[in-house]
Design a protein around this motif. Structure first.
Motif, PDB file in Angstrom:
ATOM      1  N   GLU A 173     -58.345  91.760 -83.326  1.00 41.19           N
ATOM      2  CA  GLU A 173     -57.552  90.700 -82.820  1.00 41.19           C
ATOM      3  C   GLU A 173     -56.611  91.540 -81.845  1.00 41.19           C
ATOM      4  O   GLU A 173     -56.207  90.237 -81.390  1.00 41.19           O
ATOM      5  CB  GLU A 173     -57.090  90.210 -84.648  1.00 41.19           C
ATOM      6  N   TYR A 174     -56.240  92.554 -82.035  1.00 40.90           N
ATOM      7  CA  TYR A 174     -55.727  92.841 -81.188  1.00 40.90           C
ATOM      8  C   TYR A 174     -56.365  93.093 -79.769  1.00 40.90           C
ATOM      9  O   TYR A 174     -55.533  92.603 -78.975  1.00 40.90           O
ATOM     10  CB  TYR A 174     -55.175  94.679 -81.697  1.00 40.90           C
ATOM     11  N   GLN A 177     -55.908  89.434 -78.152  1.00 44.53           N
ATOM     12  CA  GLN A 177     -54.562  89.206 -77.771  1.00 44.53           C
ATOM     13  C   GLN A 177     -54.136  89.848 -76.922  1.00 44.53           C
ATOM     14  O   GLN A 177     -53.494  89.315 -75.397  1.00 44.53           O
ATOM     15  CB  GLN A 177     -53.201  89.654 -79.091  1.00 44.53           C
ATOM     16  N   GLY A 180     -54.858  87.909 -72.990  1.00 44.93           N
ATOM     17  CA  GLY A 180     -53.697  87.272 -73.334  1.00 44.93           C
ATOM     18  C   GLY A 180     -52.829  87.661 -72.076  1.00 44.93           C
ATOM     19  O   GLY A 180     -52.116  86.934 -71.683  1.00 44.93           O
ATOM     20  N   ALA A 185     -54.160  82.894 -71.191  1.00 43.24           N
ATOM     21  CA  ALA A 185     -54.681  82.658 -72.512  1.00 43.24           C
ATOM     22  C   ALA A 185     -56.014  82.103 -72.359  1.00 43.24           C
ATOM     23  O   ALA A 185     -57.162  82.389 -73.740  1.00 43.24           O
ATOM     24  CB  ALA A 185     -53.239  81.363 -73.160  1.00 43.24           C
ATOM     25  N   ALA A 188     -57.893  84.907 -73.288  1.00 42.18           N
ATOM     26  CA  ALA A 188     -57.964  85.415 -74.172  1.00 42.18           C
ATOM     27  C   ALA A 188     -58.775  84.719 -75.620  1.00 42.18           C
ATOM     28  O   ALA A 188     -59.876  85.198 -76.556  1.00 42.18           O
ATOM     29  CB  ALA A 188     -57.052  85.300 -75.395  1.00 42.18           C
TER      30      ALA A 188
END
Ligand SMILES: C[S@@+](CC[C@H](N)C(=O)[O-])C[C@H]1O[C@@H](n2cnc3c(N)ncnc32)[C@H](O)[C@@H]1O
Length: 235
Positions: A173-174, A177, A180, A185, A188
């Motif tokens: 998840e990190y 992100q 992004g 975005a 990501a």
């Protein structure tokens, strides 16, 4: 060329991002240049592989030419191979604009490209192998052996994961992100698609596949996130 058996993986069907779509190709090049320095990383690849003015290099999955366009300025011949005709044409037009005439453009793939030129000093495969399921990764690497001179080198870069642990989901998840923040975005979203739909594997599986294909791993560098570079030699 022998026809492929019916059970062979169809590498022409897009896995994850659709690189046959020109809009995706342009977006890819724009986004990647926000967080990659193509010239610097190409110099680094050439240094690691010991390439120079006499070298013949196959860049498989050459994409928009992140490596091929820079390497062509320093090496004898670059074979730019890609399964996406859209990617190849985008790269070809850039080469033409830059007056580069020593890139041979080949429409083909990891499982289907037939190298008919002189054997290569090196193969560069950056962010491509994860397009194949594991069974087919080794088939691709064994095919590489037939395209290389004895002692030929391979630089393989890809996203690979360490063993799954309790905090692996949070790390992924990190990582998504972070794209992004570093890029856009959309980038990501591309990273998310990568994890969900493409075939990145574990580092220990990748290393087994590389070795059992007939390559020695001279260096394995685990970068930030899951980006990993293997520098290898044909045994
Ligand atoms: C993520 S891009 C990487 C492009 C380039 N190597 C770079 O460093 O930016 C993946 C590339 O591999 C190509 N590709 C996907 N599957 C392939 C296959 N089976 N054989 C050859 N190229 C493939 C795609 O069309 C795309 O150009």
């Amino acid at each position: 060329m022998k026809p492929a058996p019916k059970w062979q993986y169809d590498e022409r069907k897009p896995c994850g991002v659709d690189f046959t779509d020109i809009e995706e190709v342009v977006a890819y090049d724009t986004m990647h240049q926000k967080f990659r320095d193509y010239a610097r990383s190409s110099e680094e690849i050439m240094r690691r592989l010991g390439l120079g003015s006499g070298s013949i290099v196959i860049d498989i999955g050459s994409g928009t030419g992140a490596f091929a366009l820079h390497a062509a300025k320093k090496c004898r011949t670059i074979y730019a191979v890609d399964i996406s005709a859209t990617m190849l044409e985008y790269c070809r037009q850039n080469a033409e604009r830059q007056g580069l005439s020593n890139i041979v453009f080949c429409h083909g793939g990891l499982l289907t490209y037939e190298h008919v030129g002189e054997l290569a000093d090196a193969i560069v495969c950056v962010a491509v192998l994860h397009h194949l399921p594991d069974l087919w990764k080794q088939v691709a690497l064994k095919r590489f052996l037939t395209m290389l001179k004895p002692g030929g080198r391979l630089l393989l870069f890809d996203i690979v994961f360490p063993s799954w642990e309790e905090n692996s989901g949070a790390k992924i998840e990190y990582w998504i992100q972070a794209f992004g923040v570093m890029a856009t975005a959309r980038m990501a979203q591309e990273a998310l698609t990568h994890v969900r739909d493409e075939f990145s594997t574990y580092d220990w599986i990748m290393e087994g596949i590389i070795r059992r294909s007939g390559f020695r791993i001279d260096a394995a560098e685990y970068g930030d996130g899951f980006q990993t570079t293997y520098v290898c030699t044909r045994e």
